[in-house]
Structures are given as structure tokens and as C-alpha cells.
Design a protein around this motif. Structure first.
Motif, PDB file in Angstrom:
ATOM      1  N   ASP A 109      12.528   2.380   4.061  1.00  0.00           N
ATOM      2  CA  ASP A 109      12.475   3.848   4.074  1.00  0.00           C
ATOM      3  C   ASP A 109      12.363   4.382   2.652  1.00  0.00           C
ATOM      4  OD1 ASP A 109      15.004   3.050   3.338  1.00  0.00           O
ATOM      5  OD2 ASP A 109      16.023   4.747   4.280  1.00  0.00           O
ATOM      6  N   TRP A 110      11.480   3.788   1.897  1.00  0.00           N
ATOM      7  CA  TRP A 110      11.372   4.145   0.491  1.00  0.00           C
ATOM      8  C   TRP A 110      10.087   4.924   0.236  1.00  0.00           C
ATOM      9  CZ3 TRP A 110      12.417  -1.672  -0.811  1.00  0.00           C
ATOM     10  CH2 TRP A 110      13.711  -2.003  -0.380  1.00  0.00           C
ATOM     11  N   PHE A 111      10.170   5.902  -0.632  1.00  0.00           N
ATOM     12  CA  PHE A 111       8.999   6.744  -0.908  1.00  0.00           C
ATOM     13  C   PHE A 111       8.971   7.147  -2.377  1.00  0.00           C
ATOM     14  CE2 PHE A 111      12.385   9.743   0.013  1.00  0.00           C
ATOM     15  CZ  PHE A 111      12.122  10.877  -0.733  1.00  0.00           C
ATOM     16  N   VAL A 112       7.799   7.537  -2.834  1.00  0.00           N
ATOM     17  CA  VAL A 112       7.638   8.029  -4.204  1.00  0.00           C
ATOM     18  C   VAL A 112       7.406   9.530  -4.161  1.00  0.00           C
ATOM     19  CG1 VAL A 112       6.792   5.868  -5.181  1.00  0.00           C
ATOM     20  CG2 VAL A 112       5.161   7.472  -4.175  1.00  0.00           C
ATOM     21  N   ALA A 113       7.813  10.200  -5.228  1.00  0.00           N
ATOM     22  CA  ALA A 113       7.694  11.657  -5.259  1.00  0.00           C
ATOM     23  C   ALA A 113       7.614  12.156  -6.689  1.00  0.00           C
ATOM     24  CB  ALA A 113       8.875  12.306  -4.538  1.00  0.00           C
ATOM     25  N   ALA A 114       7.095  13.366  -6.819  1.00  0.00           N
ATOM     26  CA  ALA A 114       7.042  14.046  -8.118  1.00  0.00           C
ATOM     27  C   ALA A 114       6.956  15.540  -7.867  1.00  0.00           C
ATOM     28  CB  ALA A 114       5.857  13.578  -8.949  1.00  0.00           C
ATOM     29  N   SER A 115       7.433  16.320  -8.825  1.00  0.00           N
ATOM     30  CA  SER A 115       7.385  17.773  -8.712  1.00  0.00           C
ATOM     31  C   SER A 115       7.360  18.394 -10.101  1.00  0.00           C
ATOM     32  CB  SER A 115       8.595  18.288  -7.931  1.00  0.00           C
ATOM     33  OG  SER A 115       8.511  19.691  -7.733  1.00  0.00           O
ATOM     34  N   HIS A 121       0.844  -1.199   0.000  1.00  0.00           N
ATOM     35  CA  HIS A 121       0.000   0.000   0.000  1.00  0.00           C
ATOM     36  C   HIS A 121       0.880   1.249   0.000  1.00  0.00           C
ATOM     37  CE1 HIS A 121       0.942  -0.469   4.304  1.00  0.00           C
ATOM     38  NE2 HIS A 121       0.734   0.836   4.408  1.00  0.00           N
ATOM     39  N   PHE A 122       0.241   2.401  -0.082  1.00  0.00           N
ATOM     40  CA  PHE A 122       0.928   3.683   0.015  1.00  0.00           C
ATOM     41  C   PHE A 122       0.355   4.460   1.194  1.00  0.00           C
ATOM     42  CE2 PHE A 122       1.676   2.578  -4.404  1.00  0.00           C
ATOM     43  CZ  PHE A 122       2.988   2.989  -4.600  1.00  0.00           C
ATOM     44  N   SER A 123       1.238   5.175   1.884  1.00  0.00           N
ATOM     45  CA  SER A 123       0.795   5.998   3.010  1.00  0.00           C
ATOM     46  C   SER A 123      -0.003   7.195   2.493  1.00  0.00           C
ATOM     47  CB  SER A 123       2.018   6.500   3.788  1.00  0.00           C
ATOM     48  OG  SER A 123       2.721   7.476   3.020  1.00  0.00           O
ATOM     49  N   PRO A 124      -0.750   7.873   3.371  1.00  0.00           N
ATOM     50  CA  PRO A 124      -1.442   9.092   2.937  1.00  0.00           C
ATOM     51  C   PRO A 124      -0.459  10.060   2.275  1.00  0.00           C
ATOM     52  CG  PRO A 124      -2.161   8.468   5.126  1.00  0.00           C
ATOM     53  CD  PRO A 124      -1.014   7.567   4.783  1.00  0.00           C
ATOM     54  N   PHE A 125      -0.767  10.456   1.055  1.00  0.00           N
ATOM     55  CA  PHE A 125       0.153  11.360   0.356  1.00  0.00           C
ATOM     56  C   PHE A 125       0.081  12.766   0.939  1.00  0.00           C
ATOM     57  CE2 PHE A 125      -3.637  12.104  -2.391  1.00  0.00           C
ATOM     58  CZ  PHE A 125      -3.637  13.491  -2.449  1.00  0.00           C
ATOM     59  N   VAL A 126       1.159  13.483   0.784  1.00  0.00           N
ATOM     60  CA  VAL A 126       1.216  14.901   1.141  1.00  0.00           C
ATOM     61  C   VAL A 126       1.676  15.654  -0.096  1.00  0.00           C
ATOM     62  CG1 VAL A 126       2.332  16.663   2.552  1.00  0.00           C
ATOM     63  CG2 VAL A 126       1.681  14.475   3.577  1.00  0.00           C
ATOM     64  N   ALA A 127       0.964  16.720  -0.444  1.00  0.00           N
ATOM     65  CA  ALA A 127       1.342  17.560  -1.584  1.00  0.00           C
ATOM     66  C   ALA A 127       1.203  19.014  -1.170  1.00  0.00           C
ATOM     67  CB  ALA A 127       0.460  17.261  -2.794  1.00  0.00           C
ATOM     68  N   TYR A 128       2.061  19.860  -1.703  1.00  0.00           N
ATOM     69  CA  TYR A 128       1.972  21.279  -1.361  1.00  0.00           C
ATOM     70  C   TYR A 128       2.377  22.137  -2.549  1.00  0.00           C
ATOM     71  CZ  TYR A 128       7.083  21.330  -0.553  1.00  0.00           C
ATOM     72  OH  TYR A 128       8.447  21.239  -0.691  1.00  0.00           O
ATOM     73  N   SER A 129       1.846  23.352  -2.586  1.00  0.00           N
ATOM     74  CA  SER A 129       2.164  24.313  -3.647  1.00  0.00           C
ATOM     75  C   SER A 129       3.226  25.275  -3.130  1.00  0.00           C
ATOM     76  CB  SER A 129       0.911  25.083  -4.074  1.00  0.00           C
ATOM     77  OG  SER A 129       0.246  25.639  -2.951  1.00  0.00           O
ATOM     78  N   VAL A 175       4.631  13.578  -2.190  1.00  0.00           N
ATOM     79  CA  VAL A 175       5.379  12.464  -1.609  1.00  0.00           C
ATOM     80  C   VAL A 175       4.421  11.469  -0.959  1.00  0.00           C
ATOM     81  CG1 VAL A 175       7.530  13.736  -1.181  1.00  0.00           C
ATOM     82  CG2 VAL A 175       5.737  13.710   0.565  1.00  0.00           C
ATOM     83  N   SER A 176       4.832  10.208  -0.965  1.00  0.00           N
ATOM     84  CA  SER A 176       4.085   9.147  -0.277  1.00  0.00           C
ATOM     85  C   SER A 176       5.010   7.960  -0.066  1.00  0.00           C
ATOM     86  CB  SER A 176       2.858   8.724  -1.093  1.00  0.00           C
ATOM     87  OG  SER A 176       2.198   7.629  -0.481  1.00  0.00           O
ATOM     88  N   MET A 177       4.894   7.295   1.087  1.00  0.00           N
ATOM     89  CA  MET A 177       5.707   6.113   1.361  1.00  0.00           C
ATOM     90  C   MET A 177       5.119   4.894   0.672  1.00  0.00           C
ATOM     91  SD  MET A 177       6.029   3.971   4.891  1.00  0.00           S
ATOM     92  CE  MET A 177       7.046   2.502   5.001  1.00  0.00           C
ATOM     93  N   LEU A 178       5.985   4.019   0.115  1.00  0.00           N
ATOM     94  CA  LEU A 178       5.505   2.717  -0.309  1.00  0.00           C
ATOM     95  C   LEU A 178       5.757   1.751   0.839  1.00  0.00           C
ATOM     96  CD1 LEU A 178       8.004   0.835  -2.561  1.00  0.00           C
ATOM     97  CD2 LEU A 178       8.383   3.268  -2.156  1.00  0.00           C
TER      98      LEU A 178
END
Length: 243
Positions: free
Chosen positions: A176-182, A84-92, A168-171
């Protein structure tokens, strides 16, 4: 149309002729060249349509959709039970370095480390709030845990000064691995209507575990953030749609 254009130029032609005969400090040839150039410019102005300039709206709101594609079909050798993935966090935010919550090649912040190891986001959210209070970011949003494959979404506000997004969100499970995009949502002075971003998998450097189900073993000292191996890339994407 030709008659109309000629009449529209008559006042300028008459004025030019008066100036031509009355100016003693210029030679006739010099003055004549000026008149011809002015008439040409006026004709250009008459023939050229007025094109209204497009203006960029000051604010924008986007739907942030997290499409988790990690599955037994996509990663048959790296898909543990309970993936699963943890609750994602995104910000502007803006483009300054002070807006970054993580940087490849640098050690993780406490918030990024906690998020990447446990999926908890309390410290990370406080770190982003500090970035907002420092006027490097506008606001943030949080999703919910999703089993993969799955979909979650939320909304996020942007402005001309804060047109970038970081996600960002943890897999999980993972050490200690996470996914991200910007990305920047303004291009050619326009808000992008819709864009898809492939998520990149990172190792935060906070844990020494090498397998998805490795037990916790804190790195000492903390290692730098790196892009993870190819076997755990292409786990999903985010779709940003202007509302």
C-alpha cells in the motif's frame, strides 16, 4: 535637461509664492518649509522613472511530467520483477485543508487506500471531483501506467485561486505504498516557469504487508499515513513546465 526641469517647476513655485504671501494664519517660516518640501517632492517626481507594475496572469497551464527513476541500478535490493507505477493523478487546488486528499499522520481516504493498494483510481477521482465541486480545487488529470524507469506526462490548468498541485501514484508491486508531491506554483507574485519536485514515498496504512511482494492483508484498524523507509525513497520526480 536642467533647464527643462526648472521650467517644469515654475508653475508650482509661483503658486507656492502666492500662497506664501496670502496665508495669514501661518508664520513665514512655517509656510516656507512647506514650499521647500513641495518643491523637493516635485523634483523627485520629475527625476523618478515610471516603472510599470508587473501583473500576474489569472490562469496558467502546465505540463506535468512524471519521471520514474526506480530501477535495478538505483535500488538493487528493492526492485522486483514488473516494477511499475500506477496511472498518476494530479489536481490543481487552493491552500485550504479541505483541498487535501491525504494528510501525513491521518488515516487514508477510501480513494487513497484503493490507489495505494491496487493502483485503481476510480474512487480517488470521485473524491477529487467532490473537492472541485466544493470549490477547493479547479481540475484534475490522469496519466497512464508506466514501467519504471519511464516517463509519462499530461497537462493541467491552474488559476490565481487554485495555484497548488498535488500528485500521487502507487508504486507496484507493493502492499500500500505510493509516491506524492505538492507545491505552490506562484512565487513572488509570478508563475514559476519550471520546477522539479522530488517524489516522497508514503505508506498509506491500509495494509500490513512489509515487503514489496507481500500478499494483501488489510490493516484492522486502519493505520495512519506515514513516510516510508529510506530504502524506497528517491524513486523519481515530477517536472512542471509552464506552457
Amino acid at each position: 535637461m536642467k533647464t527643462t526641469k526648472i521650467f517644469s517647476l515654475l508653475p508650482l513655485i509661483i503658486l507656492s509664492l502666492v500662497l506664501f504671501t496670502g496665508c495669514s494664519h501661518q508664520t513665514p517660516a512655517d509656510n516656507q518649509d512647506e514650499v521647500v518640501e513641495i518643491i523637493k517632492q516635485e523634483a523627485t517626481n520629475v527625476n523618478s522613472p515610471i516603472t510599470p507594475k508587473m501583473t500576474l496572469s489569472k490562469n496558467a497551464k502546465y505540463k506535468v511530467e512524471f519521471v520514474a527513476e526506480w530501477s535495478a541500478a538505483t535500488h538493487p535490493n528493492d526492485y522486483p520483477a514488473g516494477a511499475h507505477f500506477s496511472p498518476f493523478v494530479a489536481y490543481s487546488h487552493n491552500s485550504s485543508t479541505g483541498a487535501n486528499i491525504f494528510t501525513k499522520g491521518e488515516t487514508p481516504t477510501p480513494g487513497v487506500e484503493e490507489m495505494s493498494e491496487s493502483g485503481k483510481t476510480a474512487i480517488l477521482i470521485k473524491e477529487i471531483q467532490n473537492i472541485i465541486d466544493s470549490n477547493f480545487a479547479l481540475n484534475q488529470t490522469k496519466g497512464k501506467r508506466i514501467d519504471s524507469p519511464g516517463i509519462d506526462s499530461n497537462e493541467l490548468n491552474f488559476s490565481q485561486d487554485f495555484s497548488y498541485i498535488t500528485f500521487v501514484s502507487m508504486l507496484a508491486p507493493s502492499p500500500d505504498w505510493f509516491v506524492a508531491a505538492s507545491t505552490n506554483l506562484i512565487e513572488n507574485e509570478k508563475w514559476k516557469d519550471k520546477i522539479e519536485l522530488k517524489l516522497i514515498t508514503y505508506d498509506s496504512g491500509g495494509d500490513d504487508g512489509q515487503e514489496l511482494t507481500s500478499k494483501d492483508k488489510d490493516s484492522d484498524p486502519k493505520q495512519n499515513i506515514t513516510i516510508f523507509n529510506d530504502n524506497l525513497q528517491k524513486l523519481g520526480k515530477i517536472i512542471l513546465t509552464k506552457i
